[in-house]
Design a protein around this motif. Structure first.
Motif, PDB file in Angstrom:
ATOM      1  N   THR A  22       0.829  -1.214   0.000  1.00 46.51           N
ATOM      2  CA  THR A  22       0.000   0.000   0.000  1.00 46.51           C
ATOM      3  C   THR A  22       0.861   1.261   0.000  1.00 46.51           C
ATOM      4  O   THR A  22       0.351   2.357  -0.197  1.00 46.51           O
ATOM      5  CB  THR A  22      -0.924   0.044   1.231  1.00 46.51           C
ATOM      6  N   LEU A  23       2.134   1.096   0.264  1.00 48.38           N
ATOM      7  CA  LEU A  23       3.010   2.273   0.267  1.00 48.38           C
ATOM      8  C   LEU A  23       3.132   2.852  -1.138  1.00 48.38           C
ATOM      9  O   LEU A  23       3.002   2.140  -2.133  1.00 48.38           O
ATOM     10  CB  LEU A  23       4.407   1.895   0.771  1.00 48.38           C
ATOM     11  N   ALA A  24       3.394   4.155  -1.174  1.00 47.21           N
ATOM     12  CA  ALA A  24       3.591   4.805  -2.466  1.00 47.21           C
ATOM     13  C   ALA A  24       4.766   4.152  -3.180  1.00 47.21           C
ATOM     14  O   ALA A  24       4.734   3.930  -4.383  1.00 47.21           O
ATOM     15  CB  ALA A  24       3.861   6.280  -2.272  1.00 47.21           C
ATOM     16  N   PHE A  25       5.786   3.853  -2.436  1.00 45.21           N
ATOM     17  CA  PHE A  25       6.969   3.189  -2.978  1.00 45.21           C
ATOM     18  C   PHE A  25       7.365   2.086  -2.014  1.00 45.21           C
ATOM     19  O   PHE A  25       7.977   2.350  -0.986  1.00 45.21           O
ATOM     20  CB  PHE A  25       8.106   4.197  -3.171  1.00 45.21           C
ATOM     21  N   ALA A  81       4.704   8.343 -12.931  1.00 42.90           N
ATOM     22  CA  ALA A  81       3.245   8.177 -12.907  1.00 42.90           C
ATOM     23  C   ALA A  81       2.630   9.568 -13.058  1.00 42.90           C
ATOM     24  O   ALA A  81       3.207  10.533 -12.592  1.00 42.90           O
ATOM     25  CB  ALA A  81       2.821   7.564 -11.572  1.00 42.90           C
ATOM     26  N   PRO A  82       1.466   9.701 -13.678  1.00 39.75           N
ATOM     27  CA  PRO A  82       0.698   8.630 -14.306  1.00 39.75           C
ATOM     28  C   PRO A  82       0.906   8.546 -15.826  1.00 39.75           C
ATOM     29  O   PRO A  82       0.186   7.792 -16.461  1.00 39.75           O
ATOM     30  CB  PRO A  82      -0.736   9.053 -14.001  1.00 39.75           C
ATOM     31  N   THR A  83       1.859   9.325 -16.393  1.00 40.12           N
ATOM     32  CA  THR A  83       1.989   9.285 -17.862  1.00 40.12           C
ATOM     33  C   THR A  83       2.517   7.932 -18.336  1.00 40.12           C
ATOM     34  O   THR A  83       2.069   7.407 -19.349  1.00 40.12           O
ATOM     35  CB  THR A  83       2.906  10.408 -18.377  1.00 40.12           C
ATOM     36  N   ASP A 105      -1.944   1.732  -9.424  1.00 38.07           N
ATOM     37  CA  ASP A 105      -3.183   1.877 -10.187  1.00 38.07           C
ATOM     38  C   ASP A 105      -3.444   3.335 -10.486  1.00 38.07           C
ATOM     39  O   ASP A 105      -3.521   4.150  -9.583  1.00 38.07           O
ATOM     40  CB  ASP A 105      -4.360   1.294  -9.396  1.00 38.07           C
ATOM     41  N   ASN A 106      -3.585   3.656 -11.752  1.00 35.17           N
ATOM     42  CA  ASN A 106      -3.978   5.011 -12.126  1.00 35.17           C
ATOM     43  C   ASN A 106      -5.483   5.116 -12.093  1.00 35.17           C
ATOM     44  O   ASN A 106      -6.192   4.110 -12.199  1.00 35.17           O
ATOM     45  CB  ASN A 106      -3.466   5.349 -13.526  1.00 35.17           C
ATOM     46  N   SER A 107      -5.975   6.356 -11.991  1.00 31.83           N
ATOM     47  CA  SER A 107      -7.429   6.515 -11.882  1.00 31.83           C
ATOM     48  C   SER A 107      -8.148   6.109 -13.167  1.00 31.83           C
ATOM     49  O   SER A 107      -9.335   5.845 -13.146  1.00 31.83           O
ATOM     50  CB  SER A 107      -7.766   7.960 -11.510  1.00 31.83           C
ATOM     51  N   ASP A 108      -7.420   6.062 -14.301  1.00 32.49           N
ATOM     52  CA  ASP A 108      -8.083   5.664 -15.552  1.00 32.49           C
ATOM     53  C   ASP A 108      -7.990   4.164 -15.809  1.00 32.49           C
ATOM     54  O   ASP A 108      -8.282   3.696 -16.904  1.00 32.49           O
ATOM     55  CB  ASP A 108      -7.492   6.444 -16.730  1.00 32.49           C
ATOM     56  N   SER A 123      10.082   7.944  -7.799  1.00 31.64           N
ATOM     57  CA  SER A 123       9.811   7.814  -9.227  1.00 31.64           C
ATOM     58  C   SER A 123      11.094   7.720 -10.041  1.00 31.64           C
ATOM     59  O   SER A 123      11.067   7.405 -11.222  1.00 31.64           O
ATOM     60  CB  SER A 123       9.020   9.023  -9.716  1.00 31.64           C
TER      61      SER A 123
END
Lengths: 1054, 446
Positions: free
Chosen positions: B252-255, B278-280, B304-307, B320
């Motif tokens: 669940t961590l960002a990284f 993210a998110p490109t 997971d991206n919102s799209d 990143s």
């Protein structure tokens, strides 16, 4: 030229010859040392006939009425009326008191020795107290603008001053400042202009041969007031009040709200904002994009969105900024001095206080200056001088208008800072507003940024203190010798305090970012409370000097002044920056932080980070040892010869001991032609020619022959200390060398109607240090741009300095007209390893574009082939044909660029007219800068899209075929091409002539016997410009012109 | 009186030397001892900014047309479509950043060899020299992956390599060596490093012997010299071979991965262009489909991206910015690949199983024992792609696998309605050298 008087005693002798009814009065005006007074006007009161004293002080005037009076006037003395009947057949001595008690013989002080102007061979320019107090600026250097040949580069983002153009490419081009005989290390702002007696500019090679390598850009010698022996106590009091207008924020050609919104809608439709809107790190998006997104997601109806957009498009944030962040500027200045002397000692005590309420709200500064100077003549041959000068400048820096924009962007034009009732409103800063509304779930500190509130919460102060103490002893022996020992200690302390209380956004943002939430509750890696940043910079310099002086005037034939001495100097600078977290200003408690570990950032806004640790320490020590000798010899008061030389050695780093020093010298000849027996030109009473040549060297002390590295703390991840290459070793490093020739004439003609100085100079610089692009494969990366510094350039410069004074009496009006003219041209004659890419030479004219035979600062541009009639794309040339291949144009051959001209004025100066009617004097000063170019800004679509920085030229853009006939502004395209913007920004259509004339100020003063009252209007603005865009060439690329200010004040002496 | 003056002058001159020998700035030094040399090698530039555009041109991700259009730099746009104009917009690029590292390493090597950096302890000296050789070798290797053709024993002596700058003196001109000479030089540097470096070091930002051995294995795998690659990966694994059990990590961590974690042998990161954030950056479906549902990497590596698309969050840099250092897991994969190529299937399976056990839910290791050799190779290479994604290795893997017909792949990009392809033998597998370099140095362009 010879307006000379010593201590204001004038001997007037008149001899009468009577012929018929007319009486001829002949006379000589002499000063106490029997040198003549030239240029005084002698007028018969009733008949109005007028004459002037010549260079021998003689005059002759005819009158038919013996009951009449003579009215004798001189610029520097109180006018006097003498009844003709009072000295029939007698010689009458008349004592005049000078207007200014400080008036001296025009003596030029180089800081090491003073000699009369007549004996000077080099280029020295003197600005006396009267001229320097024409301006009401609190900064002594600023007061020289327009009254000296000092050039002020006031283009946005620069604040340099220079003498005679640039002599160096990379180095500091500012002249060296000397105060009371020693190099001044402090802030020039800490000198109170009211304490200044005179300023001398050293412009030719003598500057460096007298003051050393650091003086190769010229020297500004400032002398402060002293008391005089046997002077009656005198008190001076000056007070000035200045009010300034608010700056015109509408000068900045921003893209206004309706068009800005139009662009945002266009980009939104193209999906430009999708990645920001989908980004889980919630970068800032503008309110319009937020609205459009809500519309797309069906959360807002179309009508509602249109309604809100209409509201936004009617807003202009400049109105709010002007209202909440700006105000009228108000400055108060007070200065008091008390001086005098007995036969044994002299004293001068002065105090000054300036208070400045700046045009930026919540910013203010004040300055207190105190000075005591004394001289004691202990025994017959020994004189001791002491001086203590203290100044304290305090600043409040709480205005936050410069931080108002979202990080990394410009502020969108439709922002509002407060609601109708004046309550501060939040703006986007680091994150999306919609995210901040929900992220905290009540757990975090408020995360919104309200600019107006920030200004009220800000608590940033600084105090700069400067203490200068010097003592000198002069012992006279063997009649013509004296030995002098001087010591000066100067210490400066600059303390800054920035306190971000917990209520400030800076503190809240940092605390929130480092907050983590778990079932156990919140933990704060950055403790709650404020943040306190303290920085201290200290500089202490010791200067010691031993000097032997020899002065002989033998049978009035030989006049020799010679000095030799040595000097030792140390400057120690140290500083530290410390930060305290969790600070509470009320109780002075503070928290602990862990700088070592990585902490997760709240809501994964970024990867784990350490807590910012800005602590830093600096410690620098510069030492110099110098030997010097100066001599001035004059024969028959006609022929002058001078020679000066100096050798400096310093602890320059990475340089072998024997390379640390270099000898500098200069020599000159002067010839007063008008004193020759054969000289018969009556109309030109005074004519002197002089010539000097000298050789100076300079070294950039940031460079060295050996590779030097600089230490840094806490490498990311490892936490180790690490070293970075500061300076790639360059075994071929040499001193910059420059030779300067100066030739000039001083003259006065038609009874001093016109007098002045004309000078020509030529400068030849070799092995100048410059930057050259280096093959990146070498890995040398100076300043991260793969440039290396070395002795890469030769440069030639020449120019003309002229200084003309016209004096006319027109009835009751005394008219003086002063023209300062400078012509300076320089060109690069050799440059190693220039870049081969065209784009390396296209810039704003503030960085070096080294092209052979062109000035150091030049304006080059891409040739323009018009907009493409089909697409509105800007076109340049590739192989002679119109092209939109921007990559090829930018990386093309530099020879294809268009050269416009110098980016710095090659002709500049001031023209001042002063009209005096009895006690009233009105003066206006024009500044002119001619023959140069600048590059104006225009729309840059990359900046508009990514950084929200628009330009009103957008409204003139190409929109449909046919538009290319009347516009040069490219069309808006998507996806955008960054090189297309770079090409257009650098194209020739955006280059304009910079020539302009500015009405600098108007000054009115009225002199009562001991009381002078004056008014001044400063910065009246441009009265003529060559460009047709209505631009101020000093503020062509951002920045707002200085607003007009009005001053009123008085000076009294008793 | 005159005597007094002479006396004063003489006193001044005499004390002058000492007076002027004071250092003007305490922070500045001319490097002269091992401690100072070590400080140069502590510079974080050795741990960041390795060539990243190979990753931009690789096939583990795609961009939406809108995101490609909105991309900040021409370099990113062009590299994505394999257009040649990549490194010309700024002098700060993959070429110059890497040569800067070589310059720093050469400062230390020159200093020690020429005697301007001295000290008494040979152990310290060896370790410092070893670090410098390691950094230089790694830099040459990184450059070769972008700016030279892939190793081909039939043409390596003629193919153009990179300029081998072996001195910090920037007045020395160096042309391009052949690919063969280039690899020979970097292998020489690396063998020096293996011999000189300490067995272990204090921080993973500094290379130790295991790092040199691991890099050697990476280099030999690139060259297709499986025997040597096996030897070096084995030697490296005998020093330390512990893997992280991904079951212990929090997805669940960002990284989810901390920098300098247990698996890291030596830390470094890529010069990571923004579009790879993210998110490109959107993981290609083809790659996502390779992961089974039991694979923990699915949740640990991907965001997971919102799209509905996925981005990458599995960098061992914990951000990143993409990790491209050396890790234990890479050694297992090199070893497994070499074993199967040398016909040692059983050992290869065992090796692969160790790794997979640390990646699967409940430590399942599911490699069937009945696999054919060629299937096993394919499995190992697939595993390599799933494990070592976004580490700057995919570009080299594409280059070397294109030489084998079964593995050769045509890459495809779509922007709007346009399709762009890169064929296995495409010229664009070699990047163009920046034009300013070509102009200033006169070296040959690709």
């Amino acid at each position: 030229m010879n307006k000379i008087g010593i201590f204001g005693i004038i001997l007037l002798s008149l001899v009468f010859h009577t012929t018929n009814a007319q009486t001829y009065i002949k006379g000589i005006l002499l000063s106490s040392d029997e040198s003549p007074i030239q240029g005084a006007s002698i007028q018969i009161e009733r008949s109005k006939s007028l004459t002037f004293s010549d260079h021998e002080g003689r005059f002759e005037i005819r009158t038919g009425n013996l009951k009449d009076s003579l009215y004798i006037r001189h610029l520097n003395y109180h006018p006097i009326k003498v009844a003709i009947s009072a000295f029939k057949d007698t010689v009458l001595k008349i004592y005049l008191s000078p207007l200014d008690q400080n008036l001296d013989e025009v003596v030029i002080s180089s800081g090491y020795m003073s000699i009369p102007k007549e004996r000077i061979t080099g280029s020295f320019e003197k600005v006396d107290q009267k001229l320097a107090s024409r301006s009401t600026s609190g900064n002594i250097l600023r007061r020289l603008e327009g009254v000296s040949s000092l050039y002020f580069d006031s283009r946005s983002g620069t604040s340099g001053i220079s003498l005679r153009g640039r002599s160096t490419i990379m180095g500091d081009a500012n002249p060296l400042i000397i105060v009371d005989g020693f190099i001044f290390d402090g802030d020039p702002n800490s000198v109170n202009p009211n304490d200044v007696k005179s300023i001398t500019l050293l412009k030719d090679a003598a500057a460096a041969s007298i003051w050393g390598a650091r003086a190769s850009n010229g020297v500004i010698v400032i002398e402060t007031n002293k008391g005089r022996l046997n002077q009656e106590p005198q008190i001076d009091f000056t007070s000035t009040f200045t009010a300034g207008q608010r700056p015109d924020l509408y000068y900045d050609p921003i893209l206004e709200s309706p068009e800005f919104i139009e662009v945002e809608r266009f980009l939104f439709g193209k999906g430009f904002y999708n990645s920001s809107l989908n980004n889980q790190r919630f970068p800032v998006v503008s309110p319009v994009v937020e609205l459009l997104n809500a519309q797309r997601l069906g959360m807002l109806s179309n009508q509602e969105v249109e309604k809100r957009l209409t509201v936004l498009s009617n807003q202009d944030v400049r109105k709010d900024i002007d209202r909440y962040f700006y105000r009228n500027r108000i400055i108060q200045q007070y200065a008091l001095s008390y001086r005098g002397g007995s036969s044994m000692y002299t004293y001068n005590i002065s105090a000054g206080w300036d208070g400045n309420q700046e045009e930026l709200k919540a910013n203010s500064n004040s300055r207190l200056t105190l000075m005591i100077a004394t001289t004691f003549k202990l025994i017959k041959n020994l004189t001791i001088e002491t001086q203590v000068a203290y100044s304290s400048s305090k600043k409040n820096r709480n205005n936050s208008v410069s931080e108002i924009s979202p990080t990394g962007k410009s502020l969108y034009p439709y922002a509002t800072l407060a609601d109708e009732t004046g309550n501060p409103l939040p703006l986007e800063k680091d994150y999306r507003m919609a995210f901040l509304d929900t992220v905290g779930k009540g757990r975090l500190l408020d995360w919104s940024y309200r600019p107006i509130e920030e200004m009220n919460l800000a608590d940033n102060t600084s105090e700069l203190q400067n203490l200068r103490m010097n003592v000198s002893a002069r012992y006279t022996f063997l009649k013509n010798f004296n030995i002098e020992i001087r010591y000066q200690n100067e210490s400066q302390h600059d303390g800054k305090r920035q306190h971000y209380s917990e209520a400030t956004y800076t503190a809240r943002n940092l605390i929130n970012r480092y907050t983590s939430y778990s079932s156990n509750g919140l933990t704060y890696a950055v403790p709650r409370g404020g943040i306190l940043d303290l920085s201290n910079e200290r500089s202490i310099s010791h200067n010691g000097r031993g000097q032997l002086n020899y002065n002989i005037n033998w049978r009035k034939i030989h006049n020799l002044t010679a000095i030799a001495g040595s000097e030792i100097r140390q400057v120690h600078r140290g500083g530290n920056i410390t930060r305290t977290y969790g600070y509470n200003d009320k109780t002075l408690v503070f928290g602990n932080v862990n700088y070592t570990d990585l902490f997760p950032i709240y809501h994964n806004l970024s990867a784990s980070q350490r807590i910012p640790n800005p602590n830093d320490f600096t410690d620098q020590m510069y030492r110099f040892v110098s030997f010097y000798a100066n001599t001035a010899y004059t024969l028959y008061n006609r022929y002058s010869f001078s020679f000066s030389s100096r050798k400096d050695a310093s602890n320059l780093f990475g340089v072998n001991h024997n390379q640390k020093g270099t000898p500098l010298w200069s020599s000159g000849l002067g010839w007063d032609i008008s004193k020759e027996a054969f000289y018969k030109v009556k109309r030109i009473e005074y004519l002197k020619a002089r010539i000097s040549y000298g050789f100076s060297g300079n070294v950039d002390n940031t460079m060295s022959a050996l590779t030097t590295v600089a230490y840094y703390s806490n490498a990311p991840l490892s936490g180790y200390d690490y070293a970075m290459v500061r300076n790639p070793g360059n075994p071929d490093l040499r001193w910059e060398r420059s030779g300067m020739l100066n030739a000039g004439v001083d003259f006065s003609l038609v009874r001093n109607l016109l007098s002045g100085t004309l000078e020509f100079y030529q400068r030849n610089g070799t092995d100048l240090i410059g930057q050259a692009p280096i093959d990146p494969t070498t890995g040398v990366n100076a300043n991260a741009s793969f440039l290396y510094k070395g002795n890469v350039a030769h440069m030639k410069g020449y120019g003309i300095d002229a200084d003309l004074h016209l004096k006319l009496v027109l009835g009751k009006v005394y008219w003086e007209s002063d023209l300062i003219f400078g012509y300076a041209k320089s060109k690069i004659t050799r440059y190693l390893a220039s870049s081969t890419v065209a784009s390396a030479y296209v810039n704003l004219g503030m960085t070096v574009s080294p092209v052979i035979d062109k000035p150091v600062y030049s304006i080059f541009s891409y040739k323009w082939a018009g907009l493409d009639p089909a697409t509105g794309d800007p076109r340049g040339y590739v192989e002679g044909k119109p092209s939109t291949n921007y990559t090829a144009i930018l990386s093309g051959d530099p020879a294809t660029l268009k050269y416009h001209g110098s980016a710095l004025p090659t002709i500049f100066g001031a023209y001042r007219n002063t009209f005096t009617i009895k006690r009233l004097s009105v003066s206006a000063n024009l500044l002119y800068k001619l023959n140069y170019y600048f590059r104006k800004s225009s729309i840059n679509y990359s900046s508009l899209m990514s950084n929200w920085k628009g330009h009103k030229d957008y409204t003139k853009r190409w929109q449909q075929p046919g538009d290319e006939t009347f516009t040069n502004v490219p069309s808006l395209i998507y996806p955008n091409n960054g090189n297309r913007d770079v090409f257009y920004s650098g194209s020739e259509v955006l280059v304009e002539r910079g020539d302009h004339v500015r009405l600098k100020d108007i000054n009115i003063s009225y002199q009562l016997s001991k009381f002078r009252i004056y008014g001044m209007i400063d910065n009246l603005g441009i009265i003529w410009r060559a460009n047709h865009s209505g631009l101020d060439p000093d503020f062509f690329n951002g920045g707002i012109p200085t607003a007009t200010s009005f001053s009123i004040g008085f000076k009294t002496t008793f | 009186m005159r005597n007094l003056i002479y006396f004063l002058l003489a006193t001044l001159l005499f004390s002058c030397r000492e007076y002027l020998d004071v250092k003007p700035d305490k922070k500045l030094v001319v490097p002269s001892d091992f401690l100072e040399a070590q400080s140069i090698l502590n510079h974080y530039l050795f741990n960041i900014g390795y060539p990243g555009f190979g990753e931009v041109a690789s096939d583990d991700y795609y961009l939406e047309t809108t995101d490609w259009q909105a991309a900040g730099t021409i370099a990113e746009k062009n590299a994505y479509l394999w257009n040649p104009d990549v490194f010309n917009a700024s002098p700060r690029n993959d070429w110059s950043f890497t040569y800067e590292k070589i310059y720093y390493a050469n400062l230390v090597i020159d200093g020690i060899e020429q005697g301007s950096i001295t000290g008494s302890c040979d152990l310290v000296k060896n370790d410092i020299l070893g670090q410098a050789y390691f950094f230089r070798a790694n830099s040459f290797y990184s450059l070769l992956q972008l700016f030279s053709k892939h190793w081909d024993s039939t043409s390596a002596s003629k193919d153009l390599g990179v300029p081998l700058r072996l001195t910090a003196d920037f007045n020395v001109k160096v042309g391009r060596s052949s690919v063969e000479e280039s690899y020979n030089q970097l292998i020489r540097d690396l063998s020096n490093a293996v011999n000189l470096l300490n067995e272990t070091t204090t921080a993973k930002t500094r290379p130790d012997r295991q790092a040199a051995l691991a890099l050697m294995a990476r280099v030999f795998l690139t060259l297709g010299n499986y025997k040597e690659a096996l030897i070096y990966s084995d030697r490296a694994l005998t020093i330390r071979n512990e893997l992280t059990d991904y079951n212990e990590l929090n997805a669940t961590l960002a990284f989810p991965f901390a920098p300098l974690n247990k698996e890291v042998i030596w830390h470094s990161t890529l010069n990571t262009p923004r579009i790879l954030y993210a998110p490109t950056l959107k993981i290609s479906k083809e790659l996502l489909d390779l992961y089974s549902q039991e694979d923990l990497r699915l949740s640990l590596f991907f965001l997971d991206n919102s799209d509905g698309s996925k981005s990458f969050k599995g960098s061992y840099n914990g951000s990143s910015v993409l990790f491209n250092g050396l890790s234990i897991s890479e050694l297992y994969l090199i070893k497994a690949e070499c074993l199967v190529r040398l016909g040692l299937e059983e050992q290869a399976k065992e090796t692969l199983d160790i790794l997979r056990a640390h990646r699967m839910k409940n430590n399942l290791n599911s490699v069937s024992s009945k696999l054919e050799s060629s299937d096993l190779l394919e499995l190992i290479i697939m595993e390599r792609r799933k494990e070592l994604l976004f580490r700057g290795l995919r570009w080299t893997d594409l280059r070397r696998l294109n030489k084998i017909p079964e593995f050769a792949k045509v890459l495809e990009r779509k922007i709007g309605n346009e399709t762009f392809t890169l064929r296995p033998d495409g010229d664009r597998y070699v990047f163009k050298i920046p034009e300013d370099v070509i102009r200033m140095s006169g070296i040959e362009q690709n």
